[in-house]
Write a protein that holds these residues in place. Structure first.
Motif, PDB file in Angstrom:
ATOM      1  N   GLU A   4       0.814  -1.209   0.000  1.00 46.62           N
ATOM      2  CA  GLU A   4       0.000   0.000   0.000  1.00 46.62           C
ATOM      3  C   GLU A   4       0.850   1.262   0.000  1.00 46.62           C
ATOM      4  N   THR A  45      -6.274   2.919  -0.074  1.00 51.25           N
ATOM      5  CA  THR A  45      -5.086   3.256   0.713  1.00 51.25           C
ATOM      6  C   THR A  45      -3.893   3.545  -0.190  1.00 51.25           C
ATOM      7  N   SER A  89      -3.983   7.120   9.415  1.00 48.10           N
ATOM      8  CA  SER A  89      -4.896   5.995   9.211  1.00 48.10           C
ATOM      9  C   SER A  89      -5.524   5.613  10.536  1.00 48.10           C
ATOM     10  N   ASP A 170      -7.248   8.081   6.260  1.00 41.20           N
ATOM     11  CA  ASP A 170      -7.579   6.765   5.699  1.00 41.20           C
ATOM     12  C   ASP A 170      -8.295   5.917   6.747  1.00 41.20           C
ATOM     13  N   GLU A 171      -9.126   5.001   6.276  1.00 42.85           N
ATOM     14  CA  GLU A 171      -9.893   4.101   7.160  1.00 42.85           C
ATOM     15  C   GLU A 171     -10.665   4.908   8.193  1.00 42.85           C
TER      16      GLU A 171
END
Length: 336
Positions: A4, A45, A89, A170-171
């Motif tokens: 990623e 990602t 993240s 992210d996430e």
């Protein structure tokens, strides 16, 4: 499989499907805030990593040489390597209690802040600014400090560099969801789950007789489904679940504008959540205005007059729209 980090993929000569055109599209069509909504294993990602490396003052932009975005020299000169970037993240925040979740979040914030210790030597920051930055490195960070930590860090970076900050999260959403192996439907195009396809291709290299499998099965939690089952105690919903498990279809109205606190407020919202996170996929669309037109036709044709003449006082009016084997029904708001 599963890399990623954009820089590592380019520098180590991995196969890479060039998606740098997304950066150009983002800059030309995007707003102050952009939300990327795709199911898991669709490369979100990796794209975030690509965007970080493009904008960041601290990164090596030579990794974009020869890629699609490099052809747009004017855009690259204006934006590439021109901004401080905060990239975080929230994937690691997986806890059963608020306290544990908060502790995880503090550690993530500390790790992000620790990568920017050059701020302690910055001539653009006052001693007060530096003391505020040091609070972001404290294991015992208070909730008040944590809640303003990202804003505070972005202000310090803007002072240091003299330019706005790019934020990448992210996430961001919980629960993380997984997709049916049948894939997804975007408009009229069916797309198989990329994670399944990549794993299958990888396995074929060593075993030519391999068959496709549900590789996504262990890639995420089941929180959305568990919550859905807990809320689906009525007979109608159970029948709908049985219909889906039998490979058939149901009709539901999807609300894509939901915000997180609304997700579990009603069973209908959970249907929308299951669709948007990839558990369910679209197989067609019923014209949203068709029921309205059917109700309008009832009024125009005056179908209820004969019933009234026969002494019927209470009349329910339904607009019915059909598409292939699917049907949508809407009742008129007022009784006649």
């Amino acid at each position: 499989m599963g890399l990623e980090n954009f820089e590592q993929i380019i520098n180590d000569n991995y196969y890479y499907v060039d998606k740098t055109g997304l950066i150009s599209e983002l800059l030309r069509n995007g707003g102050m805030v952009n939300l990327f909504t795709r199911p898991r294993r669709f490369g979100k990602t990796l794209n975030m990593s690509m965007i970080e490396h493009f904008f960041s003052i601290e990164r090596d932009q030579s990794i974009f040489d020869g890629l699609e975005i490099s052809k747009d020299t004017k855009l690259c000169e204006e934006y590439m390597g021109k901004y401080p970037v905060i990239s975080i993240s929230l994937k690691g925040i997986n806890a059963a209690t608020y306290k544990d979740a908060f502790d995880f979040a503090v550690q993530i914030m500390k790790e992000v802040a620790a990568t920017m210790q050059f701020l302690l030597e910055s001539k653009q920051l006052s001693e007060y600014d530096k003391s505020e930055y040091q609070k972001l490195l404290d294991d015992n960070m208070s909730e008040a400090v944590f809640c303003s930590s990202l804003k505070k860090l972005s202000i310090l970076l803007e002072k240091h560099y003299g330019t706005k900050v790019v934020f990448l999260i992210d996430e961001y959403d919980v629960p993380l969801a997984k997709a049916f192996e049948n894939g997804y439907q975007f408009g009229s195009v069916e797309v198989y789950c990329p994670w399944d396809v990549l794993n299958y291709c990888d396995k074929l290299k060593d075993h030519a007789d391999s068959f496709p499998e549900n590789y996504w099965i262990n890639t995420s939690g089941n929180d959305a489904v568990k919550k859905f089952i807990q809320m689906s105690g009525n007979f109608k919903t159970k029948r709908e679940i049985e219909t889906l498990l039998a490979g058939e279809e149901i009709i539901k109205e999807i609300h894509q504008e939901l915000v997180y606190p609304e997700m579990y407020q009603s069973l209908e919202n959970v249907w929308s959540l299951l669709f948007m996170t990839g558990y369910l996929t679209q197989r067609g669309r019923v014209d949203a205005q068709a029921c309205e037109r059917a109700l309008q036709q009832i009024e125009e044709k005056k179908y209820d007059e004969e019933l009234r003449e026969n002494g019927v006082n209470k009349i329910l009016k339904y607009g019915i729209a059909c598409y292939m084997k699917r049907c949508k029904v809407k009742q008129a708001e007022k009784l006649s």
